[in-house]
Scaffold this motif. Structure first.
Motif, mmCIF file in Angstrom:
data_model
loop_
_atom_site.group_PDB
_atom_site.id
_atom_site.type_symbol
_atom_site.label_atom_id
_atom_site.label_comp_id
_atom_site.label_asym_id
_atom_site.label_seq_id
_atom_site.Cartn_x
_atom_site.Cartn_y
_atom_site.Cartn_z
ATOM 1 N N GLN A 151 -7.400 5.447 3.713
ATOM 2 C CA GLN A 151 -8.164 6.324 2.830
ATOM 3 C C GLN A 151 -7.395 7.606 2.527
ATOM 4 O OE1 GLN A 151 -11.721 6.671 5.165
ATOM 5 N NE2 GLN A 151 -12.614 4.794 4.323
ATOM 6 N N ASN A 152 -6.792 8.203 3.543
ATOM 7 C CA ASN A 152 -6.035 9.444 3.346
ATOM 8 C C ASN A 152 -4.842 9.232 2.422
ATOM 9 O OD1 ASN A 152 -7.790 10.875 4.972
ATOM 10 N ND2 ASN A 152 -6.487 10.764 6.785
ATOM 11 N N LEU A 153 -4.133 8.123 2.602
ATOM 12 C CA LEU A 153 -2.980 7.843 1.749
ATOM 13 C C LEU A 153 -3.405 7.701 0.291
ATOM 14 C CD1 LEU A 153 -0.009 7.197 1.211
ATOM 15 C CD2 LEU A 153 -0.540 4.797 1.760
ATOM 16 N N LEU A 154 -4.446 6.929 0.029
ATOM 17 C CA LEU A 154 -4.883 6.730 -1.349
ATOM 18 C C LEU A 154 -5.412 8.018 -1.970
ATOM 19 C CD1 LEU A 154 -4.293 3.827 -0.565
ATOM 20 C CD2 LEU A 154 -6.352 3.153 -1.778
ATOM 21 N N CYS A 155 -6.077 8.845 -1.178
ATOM 22 C CA CYS A 155 -6.524 10.152 -1.684
ATOM 23 C C CYS A 155 -5.326 11.031 -2.026
ATOM 24 C CB CYS A 155 -7.422 10.852 -0.668
ATOM 25 S SG CYS A 155 -9.090 10.172 -0.637
ATOM 26 N N TYR A 156 -4.290 10.990 -1.190
ATOM 27 C CA TYR A 156 -3.072 11.751 -1.476
ATOM 28 C C TYR A 156 -2.429 11.257 -2.777
ATOM 29 C CZ TYR A 156 1.628 13.523 -1.394
ATOM 30 O OH TYR A 156 2.794 14.120 -1.772
ATOM 31 N N ILE A 157 -2.310 9.951 -2.926
ATOM 32 C CA ILE A 157 -1.698 9.388 -4.126
ATOM 33 C C ILE A 157 -2.472 9.817 -5.374
ATOM 34 C CG2 ILE A 157 -1.289 7.219 -5.376
ATOM 35 C CD1 ILE A 157 -0.473 5.992 -2.655
ATOM 36 N N ALA A 158 -3.798 9.848 -5.275
ATOM 37 C CA ALA A 158 -4.642 10.218 -6.415
ATOM 38 C C ALA A 158 -4.684 11.726 -6.651
ATOM 39 C CB ALA A 158 -6.055 9.700 -6.198
ATOM 40 N N LEU A 211 -10.274 2.601 -9.554
ATOM 41 C CA LEU A 211 -9.458 3.802 -9.725
ATOM 42 C C LEU A 211 -9.784 4.881 -8.691
ATOM 43 C CD1 LEU A 211 -7.320 5.283 -11.332
ATOM 44 C CD2 LEU A 211 -9.088 5.983 -12.941
ATOM 45 N N ALA A 212 -11.035 5.024 -8.325
ATOM 46 C CA ALA A 212 -11.427 6.040 -7.331
ATOM 47 C C ALA A 212 -10.785 5.693 -5.987
ATOM 48 C CB ALA A 212 -12.940 6.088 -7.201
ATOM 49 N N PRO A 213 -10.055 6.647 -5.383
ATOM 50 C CA PRO A 213 -9.311 6.319 -4.155
ATOM 51 C C PRO A 213 -10.174 5.839 -2.994
ATOM 52 C CG PRO A 213 -9.287 8.682 -4.566
ATOM 53 C CD PRO A 213 -9.880 8.050 -5.772
ATOM 54 N N GLY A 214 -11.352 6.422 -2.822
ATOM 55 C CA GLY A 214 -12.221 5.978 -1.724
ATOM 56 C C GLY A 214 -12.669 4.540 -1.913
ATOM 57 N N ARG A 220 -11.947 -1.344 -0.843
ATOM 58 C CA ARG A 220 -11.653 -2.692 -1.356
ATOM 59 C C ARG A 220 -10.466 -3.298 -0.623
ATOM 60 N NH1 ARG A 220 -12.550 -4.433 -6.690
ATOM 61 N NH2 ARG A 220 -14.472 -3.276 -6.479
ATOM 62 N N MET A 221 -9.411 -2.514 -0.385
ATOM 63 C CA MET A 221 -8.250 -3.024 0.352
ATOM 64 C C MET A 221 -8.644 -3.402 1.781
ATOM 65 S SD MET A 221 -5.063 -0.612 -0.738
ATOM 66 C CE MET A 221 -4.106 -0.933 -2.210
#
Length: 164
Positions: free
Chosen positions: A20-27, A47-50, A55-56
């Motif tokens: 979750q943290n990685l995807l929030c950083y990327i976004a 599209l929403a990082p959370g 989903r992943m």
């Protein structure tokens, strides 16, 4: 053309919160007040990082490939790549096209979340690739030679787009 640098980040992202943290950083939605993400997208995820992280994680859990199992800690759950461009590449829209081309390499088999960042002197793209295939549940295991071939393919796709 100057070199395009492809870096593999060795962090295994073993916990759900790490993903979750990685995807929030990327976004560009992390705690930092700085806006650093120019463009963000996902293949096989929202599209929403959370929501993308959930989903992943859901794919990993549905195939039994996440968390602790049989007393072992989970291995790598996300592959994190950074593709960096030379200073001469300063068109963020062109880099966005590169990002989409490279994501296509993975998206037929794996979920991909990526963002074009401009928080450094050079433009760069962060990719988070699910280590578990949403197609058949197999983990992504690549030899050193296969990784080198993949990185060469990523670099070539980037150069093709930049030549257009």
């Amino acid at each position: 053309m100057e070199n395009i640098i492809i870096k593999f980040v060795k962090e295994p992202y073993r916990r759900d919160k790490d993903i979750q943290n990685l995807l929030c950083y990327i976004a560009g939605e992390c705690d930092s007040k700085e806006e650093h993400t120019r463009y963000c997208c996902g293949e096989g995820v929202p599209l929403a990082p959370g929501k993308a992280a959930r989903r992943m994680i859901s794919v990993q859990k549905s195939f039994g490939k996440a968390g602790r199992k049989y007393g072992k800690k989970a291995n790598r759950r996300i592959y994190h790549y950074i593709v960096s461009f030379p200073l001469s590449v300063d068109d963020a829209n062109c880099v966005k096209l590169v990002a989409m081309e490279i994501a296509d390499i993975f998206s037929g088999q794996y979920q991909v979340y990526y963002g074009v960042h401009e928080d450094e002197a050079h433009l760069h793209i962060h990719y988070a690739i699910n280590a578990v295939s949403y197609v058949d549940g197999k983990k992504w295991h690549k030899s050193r030679k296969e990784i080198e071939k993949l990185e060469a393919q990523m670099r070539e796709r980037a150069k093709e787009v930049l030549r257009r």
